[in-house]
Design a protein around this motif. Structure first.
Motif, short mmCIF file in Angstrom:
data_model
loop_
_atom_site.label_atom_id
_atom_site.label_comp_id
_atom_site.label_asym_id
_atom_site.label_seq_id
_atom_site.Cartn_x
_atom_site.Cartn_y
_atom_site.Cartn_z
N LEU A 183 0.82 -1.21 0.00
CA LEU A 183 0.00 0.00 0.00
C LEU A 183 0.85 1.26 0.00
O LEU A 183 0.50 2.26 -0.62
CB LEU A 183 -0.96 -0.01 1.19
N TYR A 243 2.73 2.24 -3.47
CA TYR A 243 1.97 3.04 -4.45
C TYR A 243 2.09 4.52 -4.16
O TYR A 243 2.36 5.33 -5.06
CB TYR A 243 0.50 2.60 -4.42
N LEU A 291 0.86 -0.58 -8.32
CA LEU A 291 -0.56 -0.94 -8.32
C LEU A 291 -0.74 -2.44 -8.56
O LEU A 291 -1.58 -3.09 -7.93
CB LEU A 291 -1.30 -0.13 -9.38
N ILE A 335 -0.08 -4.30 -5.36
CA ILE A 335 -1.23 -4.29 -4.45
C ILE A 335 -2.27 -5.31 -4.91
O ILE A 335 -2.82 -6.07 -4.10
CB ILE A 335 -1.86 -2.89 -4.40
N LEU A 336 -2.56 -5.33 -6.20
CA LEU A 336 -3.57 -6.25 -6.73
C LEU A 336 -3.16 -7.71 -6.54
O LEU A 336 -4.01 -8.58 -6.34
CB LEU A 336 -3.80 -5.96 -8.22
N MET A 370 -10.92 -4.12 -2.50
CA MET A 370 -9.55 -3.67 -2.80
C MET A 370 -9.24 -3.84 -4.28
O MET A 370 -8.64 -2.96 -4.91
CB MET A 370 -8.56 -4.44 -1.95
N GLN A 371 -9.63 -4.97 -4.83
CA GLN A 371 -9.37 -5.23 -6.25
C GLN A 371 -10.05 -4.18 -7.13
O GLN A 371 -9.43 -3.63 -8.05
CB GLN A 371 -9.88 -6.63 -6.62
N TYR A 422 -8.36 -0.53 -6.63
CA TYR A 422 -7.01 -0.36 -7.18
C TYR A 422 -6.94 -0.67 -8.67
O TYR A 422 -6.08 -0.13 -9.38
CB TYR A 422 -6.00 -1.15 -6.35
N LYS A 423 -7.84 -1.49 -9.17
CA LYS A 423 -7.96 -1.61 -10.63
C LYS A 423 -8.45 -0.30 -11.22
O LYS A 423 -8.03 0.11 -12.31
CB LYS A 423 -8.92 -2.75 -10.98
N ASN A 444 -7.86 2.67 -9.88
CA ASN A 444 -6.72 3.58 -9.84
C ASN A 444 -5.75 3.31 -10.98
O ASN A 444 -5.15 4.24 -11.54
CB ASN A 444 -6.00 3.45 -8.50
N LEU A 445 -5.60 2.04 -11.34
CA LEU A 445 -4.75 1.69 -12.47
C LEU A 445 -5.35 2.21 -13.78
O LEU A 445 -4.64 2.78 -14.62
CB LEU A 445 -4.56 0.17 -12.53
N THR A 474 -1.56 10.93 -1.34
CA THR A 474 -1.81 10.47 -2.71
C THR A 474 -2.55 11.52 -3.53
O THR A 474 -2.27 11.69 -4.72
CB THR A 474 -2.59 9.14 -2.71
#
Length: 218
Positions: free
Chosen positions: A79, A82, A98, A101-102, A110-111, A114-115, A117-118, A206
């Motif tokens: 975490l 990132y 990223l 994290i995934l 969470m998946q 952060y997907k 965010n990607l 962030t």
């Protein structure tokens, strides 16, 4: 790449704590303080040092410098890697963080986040919109949907989600993203500052560095 502030490693912090703690225990024992009281003070100090203060930095701190030092010390953890990559990494470093994290966290929430965010980092507005529709946490769905339409150039659709976004840092981040795509730089700067000011902890860090990237300053 900007210069990193000097920080003390986690190991050095622990060693320093042990040294100071040992001296303090010896001094309290010299004063004939009951062993039970000494033990209680040691446990209290340990809890404050290793649990309470880190949690404060992660969720509540308003100091970018204090947050940054904590992130630098913990940058090898998923975490924090990132947040560190946003501040000091290149484009590939951010994607790698990223993906880290995934790979580490398999929880659905969470998946999805952060997907998203990607997808946001890759400016893939279609993928971001798809992921936003899978989100269950309040505010995340309208926030990411608005961002998806903003980076896709559909600004009127993006504005529909402004009134649905209630969390202050998300609201101002969305407004700033819309403003910059409208070339409205005065509103962008104003909303950017409001977003940074209203966020706390790692989120503040962030948000700040996302805008630094967006402004081309890092």
């Amino acid at each position: 790449m900007k210069n990193r502030p000097r920080t003390m490693s986690n190991i050095m912090q622990t060693v320093l704590f042990i040294v100071i703690g040992s001296i303090s225990v010896a001094f309290l024992s010299f004063l004939d303080v009951p062993k039970g009281v000494v033990l209680l003070l040691v446990l209290l100090a340990s809890t404050l040092m290793f649990t309470v203060y880190p949690m404060f930095l992660i969720y509540k701190s308003n100091s970018l410098l204090a947050i940054e030092k904590y992130i630098i010390r913990n940058r090898k953890k998923p975490l924090f890697s990132y947040a560190y990559a946003l501040a000091y990494g290149r484009e590939g470093d951010i994607e790698e963080a990223l993906q880290f994290i995934l790979k580490k966290y398999k929880q659905k929430e969470m998946q999805t986040i952060y997907k998203a965010n990607l997808a946001l980092h890759q400016k893939d507005h279609q993928k971001l919109l798809q992921l936003s529709n899978e989100m269950e946490k309040p505010d995340y769905q309208p926030y990411y949907s608005g961002l998806a339409y903003a980076i896709g150039g559909q600004l009127e659709k993006a504005k529909v989600y402004v009134d649905e976004t209630q969390t202050p840092w998300m609201l101002h981040s969305l407004k700033a993203s819309i403003a910059i795509h409208e070339d409205n730089f005065s509103t962008y700067e104003s909303e950017k500052e409001k977003a940074i000011e209203s966020a706390r902890g790692i989120q503040k860090y962030t948000v700040y560095h996302r805008f630094e990237k967006l402004s081309g300053k890092s």
